[in-house]
Design a protein around this motif. Structure first.
Motif, PDB file in Angstrom:
ATOM      1  N   THR A   1     147.887   5.845  18.819  1.00 37.95           N
ATOM      2  CA  THR A   1     147.419   6.537  20.999  1.00 37.95           C
ATOM      3  C   THR A   1     149.039   5.806  21.784  1.00 37.95           C
ATOM      4  N   PHE A   2     149.114   3.998  21.643  1.00 38.94           N
ATOM      5  CA  PHE A   2     149.947   3.310  22.149  1.00 38.94           C
ATOM      6  C   PHE A   2     150.936   2.795  21.710  1.00 38.94           C
ATOM      7  N   LEU A   3     151.033   2.966  20.807  1.00 36.91           N
ATOM      8  CA  LEU A   3     152.070   2.347  19.616  1.00 36.91           C
ATOM      9  C   LEU A   3     153.195   2.711  18.714  1.00 36.91           C
ATOM     10  N   PRO A   4     153.875   3.798  19.236  1.00 40.77           N
ATOM     11  CA  PRO A   4     154.842   4.289  17.801  1.00 40.77           C
ATOM     12  C   PRO A   4     155.832   4.005  17.016  1.00 40.77           C
ATOM     13  N   GLY A   5     155.628   4.603  15.992  1.00 42.69           N
ATOM     14  CA  GLY A   5     156.113   3.924  14.879  1.00 42.69           C
ATOM     15  C   GLY A   5     156.541   4.794  14.172  1.00 42.69           C
ATOM     16  N   VAL A   6     157.257   4.190  13.085  1.00 50.47           N
ATOM     17  CA  VAL A   6     157.087   5.392  11.379  1.00 50.47           C
ATOM     18  C   VAL A   6     156.589   6.154  11.497  1.00 50.47           C
TER      19      VAL A   6
ATOM     20  N   TRP B   1     158.184  -3.587   3.986  1.00 48.77           N
ATOM     21  CA  TRP B   1     157.276  -4.517   5.550  1.00 48.77           C
ATOM     22  C   TRP B   1     158.762  -4.395   6.219  1.00 48.77           C
ATOM     23  N   SER B   2     158.515  -3.238   7.063  1.00 45.52           N
ATOM     24  CA  SER B   2     159.649  -3.465   8.194  1.00 45.52           C
ATOM     25  C   SER B   2     158.885  -3.552   9.871  1.00 45.52           C
ATOM     26  N   TRP B   3     157.731  -4.454   9.080  1.00 50.88           N
ATOM     27  CA  TRP B   3     156.730  -4.343  10.843  1.00 50.88           C
ATOM     28  C   TRP B   3     156.255  -3.696  12.042  1.00 50.88           C
ATOM     29  N   ASP B   4     156.153  -2.223  11.292  1.00 52.50           N
ATOM     30  CA  ASP B   4     155.988  -1.660  11.892  1.00 52.50           C
ATOM     31  C   ASP B   4     154.447  -1.777  12.827  1.00 52.50           C
ATOM     32  N   PRO B   5     154.055  -0.989  13.712  1.00 51.38           N
ATOM     33  CA  PRO B   5     152.838  -1.904  14.457  1.00 51.38           C
ATOM     34  C   PRO B   5     151.666  -1.269  13.226  1.00 51.38           C
TER      35      PRO B   5
ATOM     36  N   MET C   1     139.918  -0.249  13.981  1.00 55.41           N
ATOM     37  CA  MET C   1     139.645   1.145  14.895  1.00 55.41           C
ATOM     38  C   MET C   1     141.405   0.992  15.371  1.00 55.41           C
ATOM     39  N   PHE C   2     140.985  -0.569  15.943  1.00 56.14           N
ATOM     40  CA  PHE C   2     142.756  -0.238  17.146  1.00 56.14           C
ATOM     41  C   PHE C   2     143.619  -0.081  16.202  1.00 56.14           C
ATOM     42  N   THR C   3     143.694  -0.326  14.967  1.00 54.45           N
ATOM     43  CA  THR C   3     144.957   0.141  13.593  1.00 54.45           C
ATOM     44  C   THR C   3     145.002   2.035  13.424  1.00 54.45           C
ATOM     45  N   TYR C   4     143.923   2.096  13.409  1.00 56.19           N
ATOM     46  CA  TYR C   4     143.684   3.813  13.242  1.00 56.19           C
ATOM     47  C   TYR C   4     143.524   4.186  14.509  1.00 56.19           C
ATOM     48  N   ILE C   5     143.307   4.507  16.026  1.00 55.99           N
ATOM     49  CA  ILE C   5     144.045   5.042  16.953  1.00 55.99           C
ATOM     50  C   ILE C   5     144.804   4.756  17.733  1.00 55.99           C
TER      51      ILE C   5
END
Lengths: 271, 433
Positions: free
Chosen positions: A262-267, A209-213, A254-258
């Motif tokens: 789109t807005f919160l790049p991560g791993v 668990w690394s708190w990735d978006p 939907m925010f988690t998916y799209i």
């Protein structure tokens, strides 16, 4: 094989669209026979959709669950599957009329994504991929259905008593229980998704668990549905408040998916 | 005393749990929306100075490790713990009661069917176990069966799982040790202050025909320098396939390019070392002069508007982006091709033999297993809560010899009623009214 998948995908889109129109017609002309045709058409679409996914998997030489297009088409498949199960299980074709547009929107979103088959990066070459993403598809599909059921629940009070829809939509109590069943299916599979993802992340990235978006928003979604479950059994908050939280939960899905991609790049940026 | 009771009740209440969950969801959202771990200058440039000051004052730059976030989580744990403690005796009583006919053997229940000749068949259709014979409150003959009592424990088990999960995660965060080691084959790197060293024996980047990476694989040996004879353990690690050596887990984390840097002084060899991209070499006899290898491009191209880039992953046109510092001041920065030389006064610097280096992540977390058990227990709790529906049914014989069958389901509601009605209809061989 990918050409076959492409053709099947187009046919599936057309069938889902036709099923949606038939569901609308069923409500407009108030004939149960049309609903039966719509359900059959949706079932046929689902079967072809399954075939399209299998073709994609064979053509790509791996599980077709690794990019935006593949996940979107699988999400539409999950949504169609869960909604069809609920329509048949609870003899509730009106649900189909509300879920078909959502399914069509999701598969439409898939159609807008690149269908290019790319080789997998090393982190994605894991047996956990199948468990993690397939459970997410069922979870998202079930949450999609609970969203639709909650919308119906919220609209139900405004419907004319003794009207056609009133007779074809279960009462508030039953609607609430069906929605609960859908959320419970989704939450169970979302928990599977988070746990399998954590096990995989521990192996691939050295941290479960690394708190990735993406992780964080999956947790937010989980919490919102946990709130829904608690509200359902809390006196004075049942029904409407719980339904609003189910709608909010799907917005989080939907925010988690799209939104996250789109807005919160991560791993998870490739997902 | 009353105040303590009130506080106890409030902290263990569902209302408090819901409030905490709402706050926790909001906190997580904010933590994911604000870029974590940046400086005041970064936030000031991105937002405004006022917002940057606010972000730092509220600890939003490291939200998930901030005091307020830990406090919310601690309160949630306390709430879950007290909730489970308060509910435990009640749950045990309810579980026992659900399996006993006492209190049920009267004409009550959520659903009821009268005039049943063969109640056993109805029990069977309701998927109940074989009913036990007993006496009703009024002394009439009765039958009783219950099933899925474990379902009563769903929420309790789920809460326990979440508690274990948070505990495992928290303890892991507090006690875990993490290190990184990078280098090329032949390098020996210390693992922090543990007394262990890791030797990178080999490193391979498996490429596909289209130049994409299939896998990164490193052969490593770890030596325990604390013990006599420095015992060693070896393993091959790759992405998704870590290895545990001496109680530490070794991950093939990432890779990059390295190059051999040769320094000549007045034409005579002075120094030679392998430097990874992102690392530097201080000149041996003039340590204030530093050559920094910023990046390496295996197939160098200069893309207008983008800058230095690489066309492919193949070593077709290698170029080294370097910068030179003297006493901390930047003297210059440029790209050097494979056979070109860089001259700084009496020193000549060349880059050669580009090769991949590996970055190995090393971690020791003794509580991962606890978090995993917590996750699995949570899952079990959800299965019990959602799919193991506690149900019981009982039948009481009337004076006419026919039976009245009653049933209860804790969570089935109208769907259980539908199932019961269908079972009765099928039994009576008549259509469902």
């Amino acid at each position: 094989m990918l050409q076959v998948e492409n053709t099947l995908f187009t046919i599936v889109m057309l069938i889902y669209f036709a099923a949606m129109i038939l569901y609308f017609t069923f409500i407009a002309v108030k004939r149960d026979a049309i609903a039966k045709i719509a359900v059959c058409l949706q079932g046929a679409g689902l079967a072809l959709h399954t075939a399209a996914l299998v073709c994609r998997g064979i053509g790509a030489g791996r599980l077709p669950l690794t990019n935006q297009y593949e996940f979107a088409t699988a999400f539409a498949w999950g949504l169609c599957l869960v909604s069809l199960i609920f329509v048949v299980r609870f003899k509730f074709p009106v649900l189909g009329a509300f879920s078909a547009p959502v399914t069509f929107l999701v598969i439409g979103y898939a159609a807008m994504q690149s269908k290019e088959v790319r080789e997998l990066m090393p982190a994605l070459r894991s047996g956990w991929l199948g468990f993690h993403v397939s459970t997410a598809i069922i979870a998202y599909g079930a949450f999609g259905v609970s969203f639709v059921l909650s919308i119906i629940f919220l609209l139900r009070d405004r419907m004319k008593a003794q009207g056609f829809l009133d007779q074809h939509i279960p009462n508030r109590e039953k609607l609430d229980v069906i929605s609960y069943r859908s959320v419970s299916l989704g939450l169970l599979f979302l928990t599977f998704t988070i746990i399998t993802g954590a096990i995989w992340a521990e192996r691939a990235w050295g941290s479960y668990w690394s708190w990735d978006p993406k992780e964080t928003w999956s947790l937010v979604t989980w919490i919102v549905y946990a709130i829904y479950l608690h509200l359902r059994i809390r006196r004075g908050w049942q029904g409407r408040a719980a339904a609003i939280f189910a709608v909010a939960g799907f917005v989080c899905v939907m925010f988690t998916y799209i939104g996250v991609n789109t807005f919160l790049p991560g791993v998870h940026s490739y997902a | 005393m009353n105040t303590i009771k009130k506080i106890w009740r409030f902290i263990s209440s569902m209302g408090f749990a819901i409030a905490l969950l709402v706050v926790l969801a909001a906190a997580c959202s904010v933590g994911s929306l604000v870029t974590q771990g940046q400086s005041y200058a970064w936030y000031a440039q991105r937002y405004s100075e006022r917002t940057a000051a606010l972000i730092l004052a509220l600890g939003l730059d490291d939200a998930f490790h901030s005091g307020w976030f830990i406090a919310i989580t601690a309160f949630l744990c306390l709430n879950l713990l007290l909730c489970n403690v308060v509910r435990l005796p009640q749950l045990i009583r309810r579980t026992r009661a659900a399996g006993r006919p006492e209190g049920a053997l009267r004409l009550s229940g959520d659903v009821r069917a009268e005039g049943i000749a063969n109640p056993q068949a109805l029990f069977e259709r309701l998927r109940m176990p074989k009913p036990a014979a007993c006496a009703a409150e009024d002394g009439s003959a009765a039958l009783f069966a219950s099933r899925n009592r474990a379902g009563l424990w769903g929420a309790w088990v789920c809460h326990l799982g979440i508690l274990l999960l948070i505990l495992g995660f928290g303890l892991g965060q507090m006690t875990q040790r993490q290190y990184t080691a990078y280098g090329v084959p032949g390098d020996l790197r210390p693992i922090g202050d543990t007394g262990y060293v890791v030797s990178i024996d080999d490193f391979n980047v498996g490429l596909r025909e289209d130049d994409t990476v299939e896998q990164y694989t490193a052969d490593i040996t770890v030596y325990d320098m604390n013990a006599d004879g420095a015992p060693s353990q070896s393993a091959t690690i790759s992405v998704n396939n870590p290895a545990t050596l001496f109680g530490m887990k070794f991950y093939q984390n990432s890779t990059g390019w390295a190059a051999k840097v040769t320094v000549l002084k007045d034409g005579e060899p002075l120094q030679e070392a392998v430097v990874c991209a992102g690392d530097y070499l201080a000149v041996a006899d003039k340590p204030e002069l530093v050559v920094y290898l910023n990046a390496f491009y295996p197939d160098y191209v200069l893309v207008p508007g983008v800058g230095p880039s690489t066309a492919t992953g193949q070593l077709n046109n290698p170029a080294y982006l370097y910068s030179v510092y003297f006493q901390g001041q930047l003297l210059g920065m440029n790209a050097l091709m494979q056979d070109e030389e860089l001259t700084i006064d009496e020193y000549t610097v060349t880059f050669s033999e580009p090769q991949s280096y590996t970055l190995i992540q090393i971690k020791a977390d003794r509580f991962t297993w606890l978090a995993l058990i917590g996750g699995l227990v949570t899952l079990l709790g959800l299965v019990l809560a959602f799919y193991v529906q506690p149900e019981r049914a009982w039948a009481i014989q009337g004076p006419d010899g026919l039976w009245t069958v009653c049933a209860q389901s804790r969570k089935g509601g109208p769907i259980f009623k539908d199932r019961f009605d269908r079972a009765v209809s099928a039994l009576n061989d008549r259509p469902n009214p």
